[in-house]
Scaffold this active site. Sequence first.
Site, PDB file in Angstrom:
ATOM      1  N   LYS A  66       0.872  -1.170   0.000  1.00  9.64           N
ATOM      2  CA  LYS A  66       0.000   0.000   0.000  1.00  9.64           C
ATOM      3  C   LYS A  66       0.911   1.222   0.000  1.00  9.64           C
ATOM      4  CE  LYS A  66      -3.721   2.628   0.943  1.00  9.64           C
ATOM      5  NZ  LYS A  66      -4.477   2.418   2.194  1.00  9.64           N
ATOM      6  N   VAL A  67       0.792   2.055  -1.032  1.00  9.17           N
ATOM      7  CA  VAL A  67       1.676   3.210  -1.183  1.00  9.17           C
ATOM      8  C   VAL A  67       0.855   4.444  -1.521  1.00  9.17           C
ATOM      9  CG1 VAL A  67       3.630   1.807  -1.957  1.00  9.17           C
ATOM     10  CG2 VAL A  67       2.054   2.790  -3.653  1.00  9.17           C
ATOM     11  N   SER A  68       1.518   5.569  -1.553  1.00 11.13           N
ATOM     12  CA  SER A  68       0.908   6.812  -2.012  1.00 11.13           C
ATOM     13  C   SER A  68       0.833   6.801  -3.540  1.00 11.13           C
ATOM     14  CB  SER A  68       1.747   8.014  -1.581  1.00 11.13           C
ATOM     15  OG  SER A  68       1.867   8.086  -0.184  1.00 11.13           O
ATOM     16  N   THR A 118       0.963  11.347  -1.426  1.00 12.85           N
ATOM     17  CA  THR A 118      -0.042  12.074  -2.196  1.00 12.85           C
ATOM     18  C   THR A 118      -0.430  13.348  -1.462  1.00 12.85           C
ATOM     19  OG1 THR A 118      -0.877   9.912  -2.887  1.00 12.85           O
ATOM     20  CG2 THR A 118      -2.210  11.820  -3.446  1.00 12.85           C
ATOM     21  N   ALA A 119      -0.475  13.278  -0.135  1.00 11.87           N
ATOM     22  CA  ALA A 119      -0.820  14.468   0.647  1.00 11.87           C
ATOM     23  C   ALA A 119       0.138  15.610   0.328  1.00 11.87           C
ATOM     24  CB  ALA A 119      -0.779  14.141   2.134  1.00 11.87           C
ATOM     25  N   HIS A 163      -5.582  10.720   7.291  1.00  9.21           N
ATOM     26  CA  HIS A 163      -6.273   9.706   8.088  1.00  9.21           C
ATOM     27  C   HIS A 163      -7.245  10.320   9.089  1.00  9.21           C
ATOM     28  CE1 HIS A 163      -3.723   7.006   6.001  1.00  9.21           C
ATOM     29  NE2 HIS A 163      -2.669   7.106   6.768  1.00  9.21           N
TER      30      HIS A 163
END
Length: 292
Positions: A66-68, A118-119, A163
């Site tokens: 699970k990645v950006s 991504t943020a 989150h």
Amino acid sequence: MNAVKPVEPELRSPVRIAYSPCPNDTFVFDAWAHGRVPGAPALDVTFADIDITNGMAERGELDVLKVSYAVLPWVLEEYALLPCGGALGRGCGPLVLTREPGLELAGKTVAVPSERSTAYLLFRLWAADVLPPEGVGKVVVLPFHEIMPAVRDGRVDAGLVIHEARFTYQDYGLHCLADMGEHWESTTGLPIPLGAIIAKRSLGSDTLRALAESARTSVRMAWEDPEASRPYVRAHAQELDPAVADQHIGLYVNEFTSGLGDAGYAAVRGLLTRAAAEGLVPAIAPGALDFP
């Protein structure tokens, strides 16, 4: 003469996977991780913060991660984007938090969860639109759970949070300066691409399709029986109020988790295309996002 079909690599069992201990990931992968998905390969799970899994992907570690979405331009040669299991949505974007409402960010120190997140990419696109040319003063990377305390205690001027911080930042006496997702949606009309599930292309197309179907089935099983996942979610979110964990899951696990669909793929392409045009990420090759 009949062509000989290439023999695909044998799937390692268990599959080595890394995702975060956050409620959305443990909810999504609960059924699969505990052997309840019929025919799915066993999983060898590593829990890690997104900055760690992004680095794992860049180094080519593990089978599934699970990645950006922001890290994809650096890893798509080795990894394929799975069309399910990830996090996209609306009204779920990262927030910029400060102790003082209306703080001017020019020249200030901002904590972010990862420079490949991504943020942070959404923050840079937002900053290019609304901040003076000199931008912020300094960016520091902190694990996401350390960012709000750092802002509260004055160790940084602002924090970019993800989150469940969306639901809890007021408990720290903080103020929302800007919503990156709101800016993205208002300027593009697209959902917000946050976290992706990727798997090594070397596993072969048949295995990649099997992994995608296992992830999709795990999501659907979690929706059908949400109580079954609660022990797993609670075990890895011990400091999180159960009501906040439920809000977290409700926001980040949605129709895009079971399948990206046209809107999901448009969002990912839109993000990476715009970021490449701004010189923030390398351009991706045509077809690089296509699922084998």
